[in-house]
Design an enzyme around this catalytic site. Structure first.
Site, mmCIF file in Angstrom:
data_model
loop_
_atom_site.group_PDB
_atom_site.id
_atom_site.type_symbol
_atom_site.label_atom_id
_atom_site.label_comp_id
_atom_site.label_asym_id
_atom_site.label_seq_id
_atom_site.Cartn_x
_atom_site.Cartn_y
_atom_site.Cartn_z
ATOM 1 N N ASP A 1 0.833 -1.202 0.000
ATOM 2 C CA ASP A 1 0.000 0.000 0.000
ATOM 3 C C ASP A 1 0.871 1.256 0.000
ATOM 4 O OD1 ASP A 1 -2.303 1.525 0.182
ATOM 5 O OD2 ASP A 1 -3.067 0.521 1.974
ATOM 6 N N ASP B 1 -11.059 1.722 -3.092
ATOM 7 C CA ASP B 1 -11.620 1.401 -1.774
ATOM 8 C C ASP B 1 -13.139 1.442 -1.799
ATOM 9 O OD1 ASP B 1 -9.214 1.017 -0.594
ATOM 10 O OD2 ASP B 1 -9.114 2.948 0.438
HETATM 11 C C1 DGJ Z 1 -5.848 1.933 1.930
HETATM 12 C C2 DGJ Z 1 -6.253 0.721 1.141
HETATM 13 O O1 DGJ Z 1 -6.804 1.098 -0.082
HETATM 14 C C3 DGJ Z 1 -7.224 -0.108 1.959
HETATM 15 O O2 DGJ Z 1 -7.657 -1.211 1.207
HETATM 16 C C4 DGJ Z 1 -6.569 -0.540 3.239
HETATM 17 O O3 DGJ Z 1 -5.507 -1.425 2.962
HETATM 18 C C5 DGJ Z 1 -6.062 0.677 3.992
HETATM 19 N N1 DGJ Z 1 -5.246 1.519 3.187
HETATM 20 C C6 DGJ Z 1 -5.276 0.262 5.214
HETATM 21 O O4 DGJ Z 1 -4.736 1.321 5.863
#
Ligand code: DGJ
Length: 693
Positions: free
Chosen positions: A442, A507
């Protein structure tokens, strides 16, 4: 040496003309023009003197640098302490191995050598273009802009599709009409970005999914970028694409060189859909990796930071029982990371939360037949962390400028070898210790002040350092799979995909909005790499509620996964989810390997399909996004089928509409269409088609 170099493959052609000492000219880049010669282009483009213009107009060359006097925007900008800015590159040689072409140009006065590399992928016709500039002078040179090339476009193109959006709203399509002047997309976010995806489609007002000239362009780069299309006063059209360099960022000492990211280009004569299928096949060849793609369970929206071994063991049981094949433990397992305010950078399993370490959970996951995956955000640090307390100087920033707050974290300076070494050691250790099969990588903030120790901007070097760190891990663990995530889909590009295997698309698991996000992303990225998850009943991003049939049917088309607290879903909804996962598994070879088609439908529908290469089988997804304006829903005209064959057509989703297959002619299915059933909005229909013997 010939004065013309010709490169051809799979319907794409590139023709460069110019002898040694000339300015080489890109006569044509686009669909193959059988038999066309450089003389044809010269004769066809001969112009009279335009009143008021120069007596000898300057023809475009590969970069149109300022020394040539070309009136359009230059594809190369540099200087040496304010001088030597007027570069004029002349041909040195063509190097022509079979599927590629290198054009070497030089300006001895300016002390600059530029090498252009072009390659056509033999099976898809996708063209890769890049340029490398070497400082062959004896003083330092400041490079401000180097486009991969100045690419002449079909002047009939009067529509540009750009892709952008925001966090949880990625890959939205914006249509532009190039008027005289520039269409410009710039990204200074230090990552590929949510707002400006580095890719464009071009077509005419008459180009559709299935007809008309189209072209697609993508810069494979995960840092800052600039893409521009200029229509000059004489109506010619050209594209430039490259890395947006910050002031002073690219200073080349004598003997040093710089290479642009690769620009990928493809052309189609049968509409945008053909361009997409060429790109998909190209990416699928590059990315490879485990087929079939395992169904994911991701813990993020199920538990967020509220980890406990008991809860996660139970979730793993439920995930396996529902059909998951890979269990990914998201953020919250390390250091003092009980919220997003602390712990980032401390890549040690939290002893408070996991007194016995993560081994028991990883073993439990494997005992259930699933792979174990783990989340990392290697490039970042919370100021409230042991790492930052010990190494406050390990971050990117600018002296006397307060860092911009963003999710309580700062970017680490990966260009420092001690930082990259620390990250490598930590991740490598955990991958070995826990037998991790999968990493979700990430990166959750823009980098606004990317200065490093020398005070220079470092987005270029930081991006290369991220690539190098991932490459080092992949070399140490050749079987490891990596997902590229950046607050959802802010790091989705062919540069990162050369070293990762899945993209976390967004997300936003809102099943209604997901259709538009997936559709936008799939202009460049095949379904096999696009993560698509079933989220909770009440979407955490939009607050809207969707039933399980709609959520699950939506996620079937993509690299399917789920990301919800299964304990809070009803038994019946868990059963529906299980049925959707089974459906996905039954058809995933087709979903991930078939030809992808977008259907042109009224706005209240969103429909796509995948068709096997031999057209013997197909799966179509039709989302009813809103009410139909008329009493009856429209008929759905399928695409990509064989007009000469008959197909058995069955509705296979939602479960309450599943019916016996009926037989229809392919021609009628494509040109007359199948009457859709009466349904509520937020229904996702899936039809399976099989050709009869
Ligand atoms: C952003 C990501 O897009 C989410 O899926 C998740 O992993 C969060 N970060 C975790 O902090």
């Amino acid at each position: 040496m010939n004065a013309t170099a010709n490169l051809e493959g799979s319907g794409t052609q590139l023709l460069v003309h110019g002898g040694v000492g000339d300015r080489p000219r890109l006569l044509h880049a686009g669909p193959t023009l059988p038999g066309a010669t450089a003389q044809d282009f010269a004769g066809l483009s001969e112009r009279q003197h335009a009143p008021g213009g120069p007596q000898l107009p300057v023809a475009p060359s590969l970069l149109n640098p300022l020394g040539t006097g070309y009136p359009g925007p230059p594809g190369l900008l540099l200087h040496r302490d304010g001088c030597s800015w007027a570069v004029d590159l002349r041909l040195v040689e063509y190097i022509e191995p079979s599927a590629s072409l290198t054009v070497v140009t030089r300006d001895d006065n300016a002390g600059v050598t530029v090498r252009h590399d072009f390659a056509i992928d033999a099976s898809t016709g996708v063209l890769s273009l890049s340029a490398s500039l070497a400082n062959s002078g004896d003083t330092a040179l400041d490079l401000q802009w180097l486009s991969a090339v100045c690419l002449p476009l079909d002047p009939r193109f009067d529509r540009i599709m750009a892709f952008g959006g925001k966090w949880a709203g990625e890959f939205q399509i914006e249509e532009w009409q190039p008027v005289r002047g520039a269409f410009l997309r710039e990204n200074r976010s230090g990552r590929t970005s949510h707002t400006s995806f580095p890719g464009l489609y071009c077509g005419t007002s008459a180009t559709s999914e299935t007809h008309g000239p189209a072209a697609a362009f993508h810069l494979g780069w995960s840092g800052n970028h600039r893409l521009r299309i200029d229509r000059l006063p004489d109506d010619t059209l050209a594209l430039q694409a490259g890395e947006l360099l910050l002031p002073g960022e690219m200073r080349l000492e004598p003997g040093e060189s710089y290479s642009t990211p690769t620009l990928y280009a493809c052309w189609a004569e049968d509409g945008h859909g053909e361009a997409t299928r060429r790109l998909h096949a190209f990416v699928a060849d590059q990315v490879g990796r485990s087929v079939p793609r395992p169904v994911h369970f991701n813990t993020w929206e199920a538990v967020y930071f509220d980890h406990s071994p008991d809860r996660l063991f139970a979730l793993a049981d439920q995930a396996a029982e529902t059909g998951a094949e890979r269990f990914v433990l998201d953020d919250g397992w390390f250091g003092a990371r009980r919220s997003d305010r602390a712990g980032l950078g401390d890549w040690f399993v939290s002893e408070d939360v996991y007194p016995d370490g993560l081994g028991p959970l990883a073993d439990h996951v494997r005992s259930l037949g699933m792979e174990f995956g783990l989340w990392f955000e290697p490039e970042m640090v919370n100021p409230d962390s042991d790492l930052f307390r010990e190494h406050p100087d390990w971050v990117l920033g600018v002296e006397r400028v307060d860092p911009i707050a963003s999710r309580h974290q700062l970017p680490l300076d990966l260009t420092r070898s001690e930082v990259s070494d620390y990250l490598f050691e930590r991740i490598d250790h955990l991958v070995r210790e826990l037998s991790i099969a999968y990493i979700k990588w990430d990166m959750n903030r823009d980098i606004q002040h990317p200065g490093n120790a020398g005070g220079r901007p470092a987005v270029h070097r930081q991006t290369r350092a991220v690539y190098a760190l991932i490459d080092r891990l992949c070399a140490a663990h050749p079987e490891l799979e990596i997902e590229s995530c950046s607050s959802g889909g802010a790091r989705a590009d062919y540069g990162i995909l050369q070293r990762t295997h899945r993209i976390w698309t967004s997300d936003n698991n809102d099943a209604r909005q997901r259709h538009a996000i997936m559709r936008g992303a799939a202009y460049f990225l095949p379904l096999r790499v696009l993560g698509n998850h079933v989220g909770p009943k009440r979407c955490h991003i939009t607050g809207r509620r969707f039933d399980m049939h709609f959520r699950a049917g939506t996620a079937v088309f993509g690299h399917m996964g789920m990301e919800l607290d299964l304990a809070t879903e009803s038994v019946s909804d868990r059963g529906i989810l299980k049925a959707a996962i089974a459906l996905h598994k039954r058809h995933r070879a087709l979903i991930h390997g078939g030809d992808y088609h977008r259907l042109e439908t009224p706005a209240q529908l969103a429909a796509i399909g995948v068709v096997s290469r031999d057209r013997g089988e197909a799966l179509f997804q039709t989302a009813v996004i809103d009410q139909h304006p008329s009493p009856h829903p429209p008929r759905l005209r399928f695409v990509g089928l064989d007009l000469q064959r008959r197909y058995k057509v069955a509705c296979v989703w939602p479960t309450f509409l599943v019916g016996e297959p009926a037989s229809f002619a392919g021609s009628a299915l494509m040109q007359y269409g199948l009457q859709l059933p009466q349904t509520y909005p937020d229904t996702c229909l899936i039809h399976h088609l099989e050709a009869e013997e």
